[in-house]
Write an enzyme that holds these catalytic residues in place. Sequence first.
Site, PDB file in Angstrom:
ATOM      1  N   GLU A 261       3.962   2.007  -6.614  1.00 54.90           N
ATOM      2  CA  GLU A 261       2.626   1.424  -6.477  1.00 54.90           C
ATOM      3  C   GLU A 261       2.687  -0.036  -6.021  1.00 54.90           C
ATOM      4  O   GLU A 261       3.435  -0.837  -6.578  1.00 54.90           O
ATOM      5  CB  GLU A 261       1.879   1.527  -7.818  1.00 54.90           C
TER       6      GLU A 261
ATOM      7  N   THR B  99      -4.246   3.965  -2.297  1.00 56.28           N
ATOM      8  CA  THR B  99      -3.248   4.965  -2.691  1.00 56.28           C
ATOM      9  C   THR B  99      -3.570   6.320  -2.105  1.00 56.28           C
ATOM     10  O   THR B  99      -2.690   7.033  -1.608  1.00 56.28           O
ATOM     11  CB  THR B  99      -3.187   5.090  -4.226  1.00 56.28           C
TER      12      THR B  99
ATOM     13  N   HIS C  56       0.514  -2.755 -10.478  1.00 58.52           N
ATOM     14  CA  HIS C  56      -0.790  -2.727  -9.801  1.00 58.52           C
ATOM     15  C   HIS C  56      -1.548  -4.007 -10.131  1.00 58.52           C
ATOM     16  O   HIS C  56      -1.415  -4.537 -11.232  1.00 58.52           O
ATOM     17  CB  HIS C  56      -1.596  -1.504 -10.254  1.00 58.52           C
TER      18      HIS C  56
ATOM     19  N   ASP D 275       3.269   2.216  -1.356  1.00 59.42           N
ATOM     20  CA  ASP D 275       2.054   2.805  -0.759  1.00 59.42           C
ATOM     21  C   ASP D 275       1.256   1.821   0.069  1.00 59.42           C
ATOM     22  O   ASP D 275       0.622   2.205   1.070  1.00 59.42           O
ATOM     23  CB  ASP D 275       1.176   3.476  -1.827  1.00 59.42           C
ATOM     24  N   HIS D 276       1.234   0.528  -0.310  1.00 61.18           N
ATOM     25  CA  HIS D 276       0.503  -0.477   0.471  1.00 61.18           C
ATOM     26  C   HIS D 276       0.857  -1.855  -0.091  1.00 61.18           C
ATOM     27  O   HIS D 276       1.645  -1.958  -1.043  1.00 61.18           O
ATOM     28  CB  HIS D 276      -1.012  -0.238   0.373  1.00 61.18           C
TER      29      HIS D 276
HETATM   30  C1  GP9 Z   1      -5.024   5.120  -9.406  1.00 56.16           C
HETATM   31  C2  GP9 Z   1      -3.726   4.557  -8.886  1.00 56.16           C
HETATM   32  C3  GP9 Z   1      -3.966   3.230  -8.135  1.00 56.16           C
HETATM   33  O1  GP9 Z   1      -4.809   6.387 -10.046  1.00 56.16           O
HETATM   34  O2  GP9 Z   1      -3.114   5.508  -8.037  1.00 56.16           O
HETATM   35  O3  GP9 Z   1      -4.719   3.499  -7.003  1.00 56.16           O
HETATM   36  P1  GP9 Z   1      -5.021   2.337  -5.919  1.00 56.16           P
HETATM   37  O4  GP9 Z   1      -5.933   1.342  -6.578  1.00 56.16           O
HETATM   38  O5  GP9 Z   1      -3.674   1.684  -5.548  1.00 56.16           O
HETATM   39  O6  GP9 Z   1      -5.639   3.084  -4.764  1.00 56.16           O
HETATM   40 MN    MN Z   2      -1.922   2.010  -4.638  1.00 54.63          MN
END
Ligand code: GP9
Ligand code: MN
Length: 434
Positions: A38, A82, A199, A260-261
């Site tokens: 993440e 995500t 995150h 992912d980003h």
């Molecule tokens: C939410 C987690 C984070 O379940 O995958 O999502 P994001 O905010 O990175 O799209």
């Molecule tokens: Mn994400």
Amino acid sequence: KKSDIDNVLDYVNKNYADANAKYAGVAKGKNVFTIHLESFQQFSLDLKVNDQEVTPNLNRIYHSDSTIAFDNFFHQVGQGKTSDAENMLETSIFGLPQGSLFATQGNDQTFQAMPSILKQNGGYSSAVFHGNNASFWNRNNVYKNMGYQYFFDASYYDTSGDKAMGYGLKDKLLFYDSVPYLEKMQQPFYAKYITVTNHFPYSLDDEDKDPNFVTTDTDSDVVNGYFETNHYLDQSIGEFYNYLKKSGLYDNSIIVLYGDHYGISNSENKELASVLGKDPNEWTDYDNAQLQRVPFMINIPGWHGGGINHTYGGEIDVMPTLLHLLGVDSKKYVQLGQDLLSPKRSQVVAFRDKDFVTPEYTYTNHELYDNKTGEVITNPSKEVQDKIDKYKKEVREKLKVSDNLNQKDLLRFYKPKGYQSVDASKYNYANGLA
Ligand code: GP9
Ligand code: MN
């Protein structure tokens, strides 16, 4: 006039890049672990903070000769974050120009995604492990349409008290608590782990901090916190690898890891500049664009043909790359990406906002930069301008095909030879405890 789906198929057939014989099928029949790191960006790999490696476990995997790793690999997400990354990696189709495809169209969109393709090419069972509620990003509906057999969401774990943080169960617990479910899965399996601890805003409970890791002291709590949650995520990967080795799963599996980003937004990048040894006052949009690199690596234990590959590519290219490594021919599937290992691929990386990077140029925020100098090319020669116009056209066309396919749900009208459409009604993810 050609039908919409025929135009898509013409585009896909014109751009298909053959598998590289050197790598084709080297992972055939192996279990596949996909680990979603993440908000993890490439700049954290091999980075030291106060003489400590931020991510020693990931660095070891990244540099292993059993790993194919990419250092010019970019995220291509839009507002779906995500969920856009998931869509690209498992269907090789972009997310939407605005919003999240999963959220707005996921209930009845026709996907021809990794879980169903591996089920039909190798008998793979499939599962997602994620410590957030199943409904976030409408995953519980989307995964059924993708043909995922299981979705072990938050309801399968004990998330009480301080076991969850932010978007769900803490990563170390996700890897630990998922084992009883994983061990019941029929092999070969395709198992995706979506982590959450790293995150925004990157905060960590004291008991989860590594006393030996002293993070940065910039003026940004977000930047300082980022390296702490990077380090925590890295430790959770280390613990998971210990389990894989002890359980014996390691030897007949491949482990795919990707970011992912971006995690740090451009507004914080000036704080980040000094940590990366750059002058904040010299920081430009060019530097922001370079930080959109995320890791993508495929660890193939027991195989020693790995190395760091410098090809320019992105999330849209993962699916054909992985299918070819697994010995599955991807030609009959509608994929907008190209195998990263194929010598025939284009190295123009298209972003959702029509910006792009190539090995020579970065086109970002309406400015063209020379990657050799990082400087704006103010009056490009005709030769350069012709190249840039060609790249812009390539990017526009790729995004247009993707948007047309998504908005009209065109895969309803195309069945790849021998492919069985997914019957979403077959799947029920409730664990009975809910
Ligand atoms: C939410 C987690 C984070 O379940 O995958 O999502 P994001 O905010 O990175 O799209
Ligand atoms: Mn994400």
